[in-house]
Write a protein that holds these residues in place. Structure first.
Motif, PDB file in Angstrom:
ATOM      1  N   THR B  53      -3.857   2.537   3.206  1.00  0.00           N
ATOM      2  CA  THR B  53      -3.532   1.866   4.473  1.00  0.00           C
ATOM      3  C   THR B  53      -3.892   2.765   5.648  1.00  0.00           C
ATOM      4  O   THR B  53      -4.448   2.312   6.657  1.00  0.00           O
ATOM      5  N   ASP B 176      -5.899  -5.438   3.514  1.00  0.00           N
ATOM      6  CA  ASP B 176      -5.012  -4.449   2.884  1.00  0.00           C
ATOM      7  C   ASP B 176      -4.105  -5.165   1.891  1.00  0.00           C
ATOM      8  O   ASP B 176      -3.118  -5.788   2.301  1.00  0.00           O
ATOM      9  N   GLU B 177      -4.460  -5.083   0.615  1.00  0.00           N
ATOM     10  CA  GLU B 177      -3.705  -5.747  -0.432  1.00  0.00           C
ATOM     11  C   GLU B 177      -3.355  -7.187  -0.068  1.00  0.00           C
ATOM     12  O   GLU B 177      -2.180  -7.553  -0.023  1.00  0.00           O
TER      13      GLU B 177
END
Ligand SMILES: Nc1ncnc2c1ncn2[C@@H]1O[C@H](COP(=O)(O)OP(=O)(O)OP(=O)(O)O)[C@@H](O)[C@H]1O
Ligand SMILES: [Mg+2]
Lengths: 537, 232
Positions: B53, B176-177
């Motif tokens: 991140t 992000d995910e």
């Protein structure tokens, strides 16, 4: 035109798409609106009272008073001189005196004003005073039909007294009551013709007048005490028998007078009072025989006087001169100016100064605002005090908004991060919150102004309700009398610049304070590190 | 197409970042190099807490780095520079972002959420509204445009978030995910939609994921560990 996105988002956060309005915005707007409303209404009411007092004072003494600085013999030319000055509308000379009135066992020492009958009502609205002072007799089978007296009734042996003086002395002017006979239709003026009393001079005697129609265009007026009879061809005009007699006239109705139509009037003569001057009392001390001056009551008047009970007498200037034993005296002039001069204090003072110079500074010309400065300073003090008390209340509302917006910022930290990640500048993101304060302030101010207009519109109902609540129905009369108004005149913002500025000042105050309340949360939001904001749980 | 595969659209050189934890300084990234070719996809894998991140935030210029250089479509920036507003303006057109937790704005409905990104870029106009609608139906949530986010399922929310990220036709999408909060099946569907949309829109994709098979479906893979990237 495109709405800037911070304003769009601020609006949406206050008024989300799925609901009409968020609870927070509703509360905040109501809070601001109530605050603005209260501030405007309080100040508007105070301005209403101020205007009322101002008008009362101007009615009592004109726009200014001219007072001689030295004894001034040639005063008779002064009015002409002043009236030739631009902006001077009326000039009325006056005399004051202290006199003792007596009626039977009752006494009064009123404030005495001597005026000239021909121009005495050009500055002081004597007619309106007499109308206010008129109290009618009450009877079950009759109606007081006394015509309103006018300043023309004033002469050297006739005076007007104030309600308070009349009550103390137990005196009344001449009056006339129309007596209704059982099951007559005379109470219904719309359909049938009527006989009216056009004039009742102060010299009428107590009498009972009976006017009987023959159905052929004439009638007979009979005075029942003396038995005198007068034929009256009413089609040719009113019945005027001269001084000391009431003047009758008819008002025709739909149906003409029929034979046997009868009208009955009971006339009561005016009371007389005896008057002593200080000079007379001095003479009496020296064992001289001085009879008091005897005058008749020509009318009862009431001056608007801010609830002060005042015993007063209005007579002619000559009467006052006579009582003072002076000739050609003048205590001063009441002045009235055109609206353009009277509108503001500056121009009023300037005009007064101009007149002083015109009269070689032999006279002091004092504007009403200077003469009553203490009173208006008092009112001004009250108004300022009100504002000083109310502004912190406004600030409390602002704190509430600031706290609520701050909570919103904390709740929306991740959204704030996202807005930056989507390319929003941090200043703009902060603006979202500042604008929420602005929007709340603006809507609140508008609603508050609307409420204030409603309050002003329904002010009488509101006042009645409040008075009712405090003193009940019976107290209503007393309170109305004390404050001396039935209806307070308050200007709507579109009617006067003063009212407009009150509305604007408080609306802008609310908008400003709410916007400033949004600044702190805005600054907090703009200062956030976007990465940290996105990580926030 | 004239050999699009050789233009580098996003590049980072020597990125380093450490965080201050009280007295101690924890180095999360020590020297990261990354490059993404136009219209291609790159997956980043790594253990939890390894700095994925953080890396995306540095690439998006949402975090100030300790060292390194970043280039957005040829425009070079120092990772250590403080944020500027020209960057913000550039970011609206250049980058789209998708997060694990969707971050939809609760007061706006689905269509307004998508158009919010267009507003930030100076819109919206009729074109962007049409585009938002077509993206939403491409994502399979065209019927829900008047719905508010709180009434949507997780999968639906992420589809809306993807439509929002693509509305300004960005050159690169940072994800992000994106399937982190979704179950395997829904996650698979969303991932397919994401990959297809990026391909159709010619948008480069940087995908952080824990899922081995999603990672493998990207054109290239890197693994982040001990503050450095390793080819996957
Ligand atoms: N603002 C910060 N202050 C201190 N430490 C931080 C901060 N942000 C991140 N870290 C630390 O940096 C490290 C990397 O965090 P990051 O969120 O990049 O990991 P990640 O790879 O995304 O993990 P995950 O897969 O669990 O999401 C973590 O150890 C975290 O504690
Ligand atoms: Mg992470």
């Amino acid at each position: 035109m495109k709405v800037p996105w911070p304003l769009y988002l601020a609006w949406k956060q206050l008024f989300p798409s799925q609901r009409k309005m968020s609870f927070f915005s509703l509360l905040a707007i109501v809070g601001v609106a109530l605050g603005v409303n209260v501030m405007i209404v309080v100040i508007a009411f105070m301005q209403g009272f101020q205007n009322k007092f101002r008008n009362d004072i101007i009615n009592n003494q004109g726009h200014a008073r001219a007072v001689p600085l030295a004894r001034y013999a040639g005063w008779k030319e002064i009015p002409k001189l002043m009236l030739d000055t631009e902006g001077v509308k009326a000039v009325t000379p006056y005399l004051h005196a202290q006199l003792l009135l007596q009626s039977g066992n009752y006494h009064s020492i009123p404030f005495v004003i001597g005026l000239r009958p021909e121009d005495g009502d050009e500055v002081l609205p004597i007619g309106a005073f007499l109308e206010r002072g008129m109290t009618r007799l009450r009877a079950d089978d009759g109606e007081d039909v006394t015509p309103l007296p006018t300043i023309d009734a004033l002469e050297d042996e006739v005076v007007f007294v104030s309600t308070q003086a009349a009550n103390r002395l137990r005196v009344r002017p001449a009056s006339v009551v129309q007596v209704f006979e059982g099951n007559s239709s005379q109470r219904n003026p719309a359909s049938s013709g009527r006989v009216r009393v056009a004039r009742l001079d102060p010299y009428v005697e107590t009498a009972e007048w009976e006017i009987q129609f023959d159905g052929q265009g004439s009638c007979v007026a009979r005075e029942n005490i003396s038995g005198d009879e007068f034929a009256w061809e009413y089609d040719k005009g009113s019945l005027d028998l001269g001084f000391g007699y009431p003047v009758f006239e008819i008002s025709k109705g739909a149906t003409p007078f029929a034979a046997g139509d009868r009208f009955l009037f009971q006339v009561f003569k005016a009371n007389k009072i005896e008057i002593y001057s200080p000079r007379m009392i001095e003479q009496a001390k020296a064992d001289e025989m001085v009879p008091p001056k005897e005058v008749r009551i020509g009318g009862i008047f009431e001056m608007p006087s801010q609830g002060f009970q005042m015993e007063a007498l209005i007579g002619t200037m000559r009467f006052v001169e006579d009582m003072r034993g002076e000739e050609g005296a003048c205590d001063g002039f009441y002045l009235k100016f055109s609206d353009s001069v009277a509108r503001n204090e500056g121009s009023l003072r300037a005009k007064c100064r101009e007149l002083e110079l015109l009269l070689d500074e032999d006279w002091a010309i004092v504007p009403w605002s200077v003469e009553n400065a203490w009173f208006f300073e008092l009112l001004q003090f009250e108004e300022t005090l009100m504002i000083v008390i109310m502004v912190p209340i406004g600030l409390v509302a602002a704190f509430a908004i600031a706290i609520a917006l701050m909570t919103t910022v904390l709740r929306k930290i991740r959204e704030i991060g996202l807005l930056v990640a989507m390319g929003g500048r941090r200043v703009s993101v902060g603006m979202v919150f500042c604008l929420q304060g602005f929007v709340i302030g603006t809507i609140g101010a508008l609603v508050g102004c609307g409420l204030a207009i409603l309050f002003i519109h329904y002010r009488d109902a509101l006042m009645t309700f409040i008075v009712d609540l405090i003193v009940g129905q019976e107290g209503q009369v007393g309170v109305t009398q004390f404050y001396d108004f039935q209806s307070l005149s308050i200007a709507y913002p579109w009617e006067s610049p003063e009212s407009m500025s009150t509305f604007l000042v408080f609306a802008l105050f609310a908008i400003g304070v709410s916007t400033i309340a949004g600044l702190l949360p805005a600054w907090r939001a703009a200062r956030l590190n976007p990465a940290d904001a996105l990580r926030n749980e | 197409m004239s050999d699009p595969g050789h233009t580098i659209v996003l590049e980072a050189r020597g990125l380093a970042k450490s965080f201050q934890l009280g007295e101690a300084s924890v180095e999360v990234l020590s020297c990261v190099d990354i490059s993404l070719e136009e219209s291609s996809s790159l997956s980043i894998q790594g253990e939890s807490g390894c700095g994925k991140t953080t890396l995306l935030n540095l690439l998006a210029r949402l975090e100030i780095g300790d060292a390194g250089e970043i280039s957005w479509g040829g425009r070079k920036m120092m990772a250590t520079d403080s944020f500027s507003s020209t960057e913000s303006i550039l970011r609206t057109r250049f980058l789209g972002v998708v997060y694990q937790a969707y971050y939809l704005i609760p007061e706006l409905n689905v269509l307004e959420n998508v158009l919010m990104a267009a507003r930030l870029a100076g819109g919206p106009d009729q074109d962007s509204t049409d585009r938002a609608r077509s993206l939403l139906s491409k994502m399979g949530v065209g019927q829900k445009e008047k719905q508010v986010p709180s009434k949507l399922s997780g999968g639906e929310r992420q589809r809306v978030a993807i439509a929002r990220a693509l509305i300004n036709t960005p050159k690169v999408l940072l994800a992000d995910e994106p399937t982190g909060n979704l179950d395997e099946r829904t996650g698979g569907q969303v991932m397919d939609l994401l990959l297809n949309a990026c391909e159709e829109e010619n948008t480069g994709l940087v995908l952080v994921t824990h899922n081995e098979s999603f990672a493998r479906s990207a054109d290239s893979r890197v693994i982040l560990s001990e503050g450095k990237t390793h080819p996957g």
